[in-house]
Write an enzyme that holds these catalytic residues in place. Structure first.
Site, PDB file in Angstrom:
ATOM      1  CG  PHE A  32      -2.251   0.736   0.817  1.00  0.00           C
ATOM      2  CD1 PHE A  32      -3.162   0.172  -0.057  1.00  0.00           C
ATOM      3  CD2 PHE A  32      -2.520   1.997   1.310  1.00  0.00           C
ATOM      4  CE1 PHE A  32      -4.313   0.847  -0.428  1.00  0.00           C
ATOM      5  CE2 PHE A  32      -3.664   2.689   0.943  1.00  0.00           C
ATOM      6  CZ  PHE A  32      -4.556   2.104   0.075  1.00  0.00           C
ATOM      7  CG  HIS A  37       6.256   2.792   1.102  1.00  0.00           C
ATOM      8  ND1 HIS A  37       4.916   3.006   1.290  1.00  0.00           N
ATOM      9  CD2 HIS A  37       6.669   2.026   2.139  1.00  0.00           C
ATOM     10  CE1 HIS A  37       4.523   2.378   2.393  1.00  0.00           C
ATOM     11  NE2 HIS A  37       5.563   1.785   2.927  1.00  0.00           N
ATOM     12  CD  GLU A 148      16.034   9.523   9.832  1.00  0.00           C
ATOM     13  OE1 GLU A 148      15.430  10.609  10.009  1.00  0.00           O
ATOM     14  OE2 GLU A 148      17.238   9.453   9.519  1.00  0.00           O
ATOM     15  CE  LYS A 149       5.283   6.422   9.379  1.00  0.00           C
ATOM     16  NZ  LYS A 149       4.570   5.409  10.197  1.00  0.00           N
ATOM     17  CD  GLN A 153      10.316  -1.296  11.160  1.00  0.00           C
ATOM     18  OE1 GLN A 153       9.355  -1.987  11.449  1.00  0.00           O
ATOM     19  NE2 GLN A 153      10.384  -0.623  10.026  1.00  0.00           N
ATOM     20  CB  SER A 185       1.297   6.105   8.052  1.00  0.00           C
ATOM     21  OG  SER A 185       0.802   4.845   8.465  1.00  0.00           O
ATOM     22  CB  SER A 186       0.155   1.899   4.574  1.00  0.00           C
ATOM     23  OG  SER A 186       1.384   1.906   3.894  1.00  0.00           O
TER      24      SER A 186
HETATM   25  O1  PAF Z   1       8.113  -0.979   8.370  1.00  0.00           O
HETATM   26  C1  PAF Z   1       7.491  -1.906   7.799  1.00  0.00           C
HETATM   27  O2  PAF Z   1       6.782  -1.703   6.812  1.00  0.00           O
HETATM   28  C2  PAF Z   1       7.650  -3.332   8.335  1.00  0.00           C
HETATM   29  O3  PAF Z   1       7.767  -3.339   9.713  1.00  0.00           O
HETATM   30  C3  PAF Z   1       8.808  -4.096   7.676  1.00  0.00           C
HETATM   31  C4  PAF Z   1      10.152  -3.457   7.978  1.00  0.00           C
HETATM   32  C5  PAF Z   1       8.592  -4.161   6.168  1.00  0.00           C
HETATM   33  C6  PAF Z   1       8.852  -5.529   8.227  1.00  0.00           C
HETATM   34  O4  PAF Z   1       7.666  -6.209   7.982  1.00  0.00           O
END
Ligand code: PAF
Length: 284
Positions: A32, A37, A148-149, A153, A185-186
């Site tokens: 999405f 992205h 970085e959002k 993670q 964000s999706s």
């Molecule tokens: O940030 C995301 O979209 C997900 O957490 C990722 C890094 C693709 C892992 O599923």
């Protein structure tokens, strides 16, 4: 662009790219796709000869009451966007392709997976670490790009790569924003019109904090919480201020680079945002 639903196919594609002397830039996504992205794809293209994307809504990073089934999906549109970006290959596995029956090996970074968002989303970061390490093993990229959002993670992936000696360079890319400041964000498509109109308050609260330095970590948290609480649609889940590298909690006067991490729900849509503040540098 090669569309590869199986591990075998994407391994063949990446092997061919490497055999042709090309370096590979990986951009893992859950699909999405939005402009944020696409910025990650462009960053990967600047840092490697060929861009490989992955589209996989990873079930192991969603808790039982989270939005796995409602997570937005549009594979055809995603593929058209990736093609237009000149992406060399895209890995589009099903959960069954990704996880063999009985698969129970996991990757974890306990010092980072159980704190902050990890404390309210048990298992989430173990799911992320496991799937990202699988994607690294499958595609063997030279560099991988993450937004970085998703600050926690990114910190967790950097530590995983460091601790496990995974031979990939991790690049963080600044958060892409809509014209009104809302972090892309999706999940934004799931906001109602009223929630969407209110959601830029996260960025506004962060700008206010950045522009008006305060005397202590506690003062930042109090001021941001108060700012957000003025919006009745905001359900504040967490406002945290941490060391920008190891994410340890900060208190008292800020003497080193800190990151403010926000998690705010609008109805059942959880949004996150973040800002790094450097004492002494940020006041403009
Ligand atoms: O940030 C995301 O979209 C997900 O957490 C990722 C890094 C693709 C892992 O599923």
């Amino acid at each position: 662009m090669q569309i590869c639903p199986s591990k075998l196919r994407i391994r063949q594609e990446t092997a061919q790219l490497r055999a042709a002397g090309k370096t590979i830039g990986l951009v893992p996504t859950m699909g999405f796709l939005h402009d944020g992205h696409l910025q990650l794809m462009r960053r990967a293209a600047q840092s490697a000869d060929a861009v490989v994307a992955t589209i996989f809504v990873n079930p192991t990073q969603f808790g039982p009451n989270e939005d796995l089934d409602r997570y937005p999906r549009d594979l055809d549109r995603d593929l058209a966007l990736l093609r237009a970006e000149g992406v060399a290959a895209v890995f589009t596995p099903t959960p069954e392709e990704m996880y063999l029956p009985g698969a129970d090996a996991v990757v974890d970074v306990p010092s980072l997976s159980g704190i902050l968002q990890g404390a309210v989303r048990p298992g989430h970061f173990q799911g992320v670490a496991t799937v990202v390490s699988k994607l690294f093993n499958i595609t063997q990229p030279d560099v991988a790009v993450f937004g970085e959002k998703d600050y926690q993670q990114l910190a967790l992936i950097r530590k995983m790569v460091r601790d496990l000696d995974i031979p990939v360079r991790i690049l963080g890319h600044p958060t892409a924003r809509e014209a009104d400041g809302l972090a892309m964000s999706s999940r934004n498509v799931r906001l109602s019109p009223a929630q969407r109109a209110a959601a830029p308050i996260l960025n506004a609260a962060l700008i206010q904090a950045q522009q008006h330095p305060l005397s202590s970590a506690e003062a930042y948290v109090a001021q941001i919480s108060q700012y957000l609480a003025e919006e009745p649609l905001c359900d504040i889940k967490s406002v945290e201020i941490c060391d920008s590298e190891d994410l340890s909690p900060l208190s008292g006067p800020l003497r080193r680079s800190a990151v403010i991490l926000l998690a705010v729900a609008f109805g059942d849509v959880l949004l996150i945002d973040q800002r790094v503040i450097d004492p002494g540098k940020d006041s403009s």
